[in-house]
Design an enzyme around this catalytic site. Structure first.
Site, mmCIF file in Angstrom:
data_model
loop_
_atom_site.group_PDB
_atom_site.id
_atom_site.type_symbol
_atom_site.label_atom_id
_atom_site.label_comp_id
_atom_site.label_asym_id
_atom_site.label_seq_id
_atom_site.Cartn_x
_atom_site.Cartn_y
_atom_site.Cartn_z
ATOM 1 N N PHE A 116 0.834 -1.205 0.000
ATOM 2 C CA PHE A 116 0.000 0.000 0.000
ATOM 3 C C PHE A 116 0.866 1.252 0.000
ATOM 4 O O PHE A 116 1.897 1.308 0.685
ATOM 5 C CB PHE A 116 -0.886 0.055 1.248
ATOM 6 C CG PHE A 116 -2.006 -0.940 1.282
ATOM 7 C CD1 PHE A 116 -3.242 -0.631 0.755
ATOM 8 C CD2 PHE A 116 -1.822 -2.182 1.870
ATOM 9 C CE1 PHE A 116 -4.286 -1.548 0.802
ATOM 10 C CE2 PHE A 116 -2.865 -3.100 1.930
ATOM 11 C CZ PHE A 116 -4.097 -2.779 1.389
ATOM 12 N N ASP A 117 0.439 2.265 -0.737
ATOM 13 C CA ASP A 117 0.903 3.623 -0.499
ATOM 14 C C ASP A 117 0.189 4.110 0.767
ATOM 15 O O ASP A 117 -0.832 3.537 1.169
ATOM 16 C CB ASP A 117 0.541 4.493 -1.706
ATOM 17 C CG ASP A 117 0.790 5.956 -1.443
ATOM 18 O OD1 ASP A 117 1.893 6.295 -0.985
ATOM 19 O OD2 ASP A 117 -0.123 6.771 -1.682
ATOM 20 N N LYS A 118 0.702 5.156 1.403
ATOM 21 C CA LYS A 118 0.059 5.634 2.631
ATOM 22 C C LYS A 118 -0.929 6.766 2.351
ATOM 23 O O LYS A 118 -2.134 6.609 2.523
ATOM 24 C CB LYS A 118 1.103 6.111 3.647
ATOM 25 C CG LYS A 118 0.473 6.641 4.953
ATOM 26 C CD LYS A 118 1.505 7.169 5.907
ATOM 27 C CE LYS A 118 2.080 8.502 5.462
ATOM 28 N NZ LYS A 118 1.061 9.603 5.538
ATOM 29 N N LYS A 126 9.987 3.349 -4.380
ATOM 30 C CA LYS A 126 8.802 2.480 -4.359
ATOM 31 C C LYS A 126 8.848 1.495 -5.526
ATOM 32 O O LYS A 126 8.505 0.317 -5.380
ATOM 33 C CB LYS A 126 7.520 3.314 -4.430
ATOM 34 C CG LYS A 126 7.246 4.154 -3.192
ATOM 35 C CD LYS A 126 5.925 4.893 -3.337
ATOM 36 C CE LYS A 126 5.662 5.779 -2.128
ATOM 37 N NZ LYS A 126 4.381 6.510 -2.256
#
Length: 683
Positions: free
Chosen positions: A365-367, A547
């Site tokens: 997940f990205d935050k 990422k």
């Protein structure tokens, strides 16, 4: 044909794309030679005539009636000639739509199911088995009729998306309301939508308030309140008040139109299992036909039985050779899974991504904007020195009035939500890099960070403890004070989504073995958010390239990775992941372009549902393929051994086709949430 460079078939939606230098009329003529009709896309089709709608059913009924009379004549020992005529009529009417296609396929040296069934029927008649031949053709005609009906159901699941949008809109022109086709409405015009009506085009509310059911587009379970300035989508339902909406997108560009187009494109792309089956069937069918010829010739030549006996067995093998169930097992399942997910506000852009998501074991997940709400909000108001929380927030909002800084907007929203009145500010001054100050109700205040507090000589142990407590939770702390003392500390943070923890727990129950968070934020904030939502592994301080590298590292050993981001800032990681999932795609073109799966609302609870659709569809595909292959293997053995009759072979082929179609249509239903990882994996 000369000039054709590439063909792309979408059998479910009945589309053929032809790339190359070739006139449309030439394509239409070629398709007509195959017994079908083609028209350029967008050209209106004439309403189907009775024969087009009910011809198959009528001929099946007539064929069945002739077959029943022929069998009755045989059982009652009537004249053999009458029996043969009746059974011949049954075979002819049953093959009314089958034999012409068989002839055209044979001319193109294609051994399709029509050729095999026609050969079996003619062969049975040649050895005097008229009842067997007529039964083969009748049962196959029934199977074709039922298959067409079942495929129409899968096709209608996508067509239902198109039907969500009204064909007409009420437009205000020169202060008059006119009802016109939606295709005639231009961007910038005002349309009127009354309670209970569907919104015909995307737009922005310019007058009125209402609650709108967006479930058909975003999958949100509850209606959403809409006021002036709110965005609305075509196909959603206005439930209460009258709305005047400024149109922002033409009918072909609405969110609903893009969803339908994406689903249709997804269906046109072949899933890996479908490509495998097509290649397998291309080899399997001629191989079985070759074996059938050997069965027909070799045993009687070696004096292991009569020619007629082995000829009959070979005919049974020809019937069994039809890979009908095998070929249709995947497309029906895939289109059902895609359409079912789309009805829940989940756009899966192809069978490849559907299957990959079902096999994924890692979710990253990205935050910001994914696990969190994506905008700062006021989380804490901690008074010191006996001040009141309401007074602190009121003065802070007054100082921040008019500022566009994210922290200022968060404080202003919190004060507005509590209905606090703010006094005007005089002698306002921004202290660069530290905060602001000004006079409110005759008293001088400042609002700023730790450094400003120290400069004003109001930094105390109590203030330090309050700052530390807020910052340990990954939030930003600022203080309100006067020249004499600090009055309180405000905490500003990006809140975790309310359903993030439940969504992650559902993923774990579904058998996802590794869940992690990749963020560019600092370690303290990352740790706090991860703990709040139940993520046990996180990496902080990552740039977009970091990422991307992290996703590639996770995929290094062939692991299928799902990356969930906002569809804009995380484009490199979304593109690199096995499956990229974009949040909040409704109205965002970039999300539909970059992501493999788009969740049409900012709702993380849809992610486990998306994986549920993918896993169940993948499971159904495997079930269908396994069943089809076992069924073929068993009946080939029975045919060679002389234990399978022609009508048994047709019944087996027809039954297998219906079983895989019905099983594939199960993918339309909403998957059950898993109660535990064990039960989910066992399914």
């Amino acid at each position: 044909m000369p000039g054709v460079e590439r063909l792309q078939f979408d059998l479910v939606n009945r589309r053929l794309r032809v790339d190359g230098d070739i006139p449309a009329v030439t394509v239409q003529r070629a398709v007509k030679d195959l017994g079908m009709t083609a028209r350029p896309e967008g050209q209106a089709l004439p309403p189907p005539r009775f024969w087009q709608r009910h011809g198959r059913l009528a001929m099946c009924a007539v064929s069945g009636a002739w077959l029943a009379m022929g069998l009755l004549a045989g059982w009652t020992n009537a004249n053999r000639g009458i029996e043969v005529v009746l059974l011949g009529l049954s075979a002819a009417t049953g093959g009314w739509f089958i034999v012409p296609r068989a002839w055209k396929s044979a001319r193109n040296l294609s051994l399709d199911m029509n050729v095999l069934m026609t050969m079996a029927t003619i062969g049975a008649a040649a050895i005097g088995e008229w009842s067997e031949g007529a039964s083969v053709m009748f049962l196959f005609a029934v199977a074709q009729l039922l298959e067409t009906s079942s495929m129409d159901r899968a096709r209608n699941a996508i067509r239902a998306l198109i039907d969500l949008s009204p064909t007409e809109a009420t437009v205000k022109r020169r202060d008059e309301e006119k009802t016109v086709p939606v295709a005639e409405v231009t961007a910038g015009e005002i349309i009127v939508v009354r309670p209970g009506q569907r919104i015909p085009l995307d737009g922005v509310v310019r007058q009125g308030t209402s609650s709108v059911n967006q479930a058909p587009i975003t999958g949100e379970s509850l209606p959403v309140d809409k006021t002036v300035g709110a965005e609305v989508f075509a196909g959603s339902i206005n439930e209460q008040g009258l709305l005047e909406i400024e149109v922002t997108k033409l009918v072909e560009d609405t969110t609903l139109a893009r969803i339908v187009h994406a689903v249709e494109e997804a269906q046109a792309t072949r899933a890996p299992s479908q490509s495998f089956i097509d290649r397998f069937a291309a080899v399997y069918t001629p191989a079985v036909v070759g074996v059938a010829i050997l069965v027909m010739v070799v045993p009687p030549a070696l004096d292991f039985g009569s020619w007629s006996d082995w000829f009959y067995r070979a005919l049974a093998m020809l019937v069994i050779a039809c890979p009908c169930a095998l070929v249709i097992s995947t497309p029906v399942s895939v289109v059902s899974g895609l359409a079912g997910a789309a009805r829940e506000g989940i756009l899966i852009k192809g069978g490849l991504h559907l299957e990959n998501a079902g096999a994924a074991t890692v979710v990253a997940f990205d935050k910001t904007g994914t696990l969190t709400e994506g905008q700062p909000s006021l989380t804490d108001v901690l008074p010191v020195a006996g001040a009141s929380a309401v007074g602190i927030l009121s003065v802070a909002a007054a100082l921040e009035r008019g500022s566009e800084h994210p922290i200022a907007r968060a404080i202003a929203r919190a004060a507005g939500a509590r209905g606090l009145d703010t006094s005007p500010v005089t002698d306002f001054r921004a202290v660069v890099g530290l905060g602001v100050e000004g006079t409110v109700a005759g008293r001088r205040y400042f609002l700023g960070n730790e450094r400003l507090c120290r400069e004003r000589a109001v930094w105390t142990a109590e203030l330090e403890a309050a700052f530390a407590g807020i910052e340990q939770q990954g939030r930003t702390a600022i203080a309100l004070g006067t020249s004499e003392s600090a009055l309180g500390v405000l905490g500003i943070g990006d809140r975790p989504r309310g359903n993030a923890a439940d969504a992650i727990a559902s993923l774990r129950r579904a058998g996802v073995r590794r869940i992690l968070m990749l963020t560019g934020d600092n370690e303290g904030t990352a740790r706090a958010v991860a703990a709040a939502v139940g993520v046990t592994e996180h990496r902080a301080g990552l740039l977009p390239d970091d990422k991307l590298a992290a996703v590639r590292e996770l995929e290094f050993d062939g692991t299928r990775v799902v990356f969930v981001g906002d569809g804009v800032n995380d484009a490199p990681a979304l593109a690199a992941a096995t499956v990229g999932v974009a949040m909040g795609a409704a109205g965002a073109d970039v999300a539909l372009e970059t992501a493999d799966i788009a969740l049409m609302a900012d709702d993380l609870s849809k992610l486990p549902v998306a994986l549920g659709y993918s896993r169940r569809t993948l499971r159904i595909i495997r079930q269908n393929i396994t069943f089809s292959l076992i069924n073929k293997a068993v009946f080939i053995v029975l045919a060679v051994g002389g234990w399978a009759t022609l009508w048994m072979a047709v019944a087996s082929d027809m039954g297998a086709s219906l079983v895989v179609i019905v099983n594939g249509l199960r993918a339309l239903r909403l998957p059950r949430p898993p109660s535990s990882a064990t039960s989910s994996m066992a399914e």
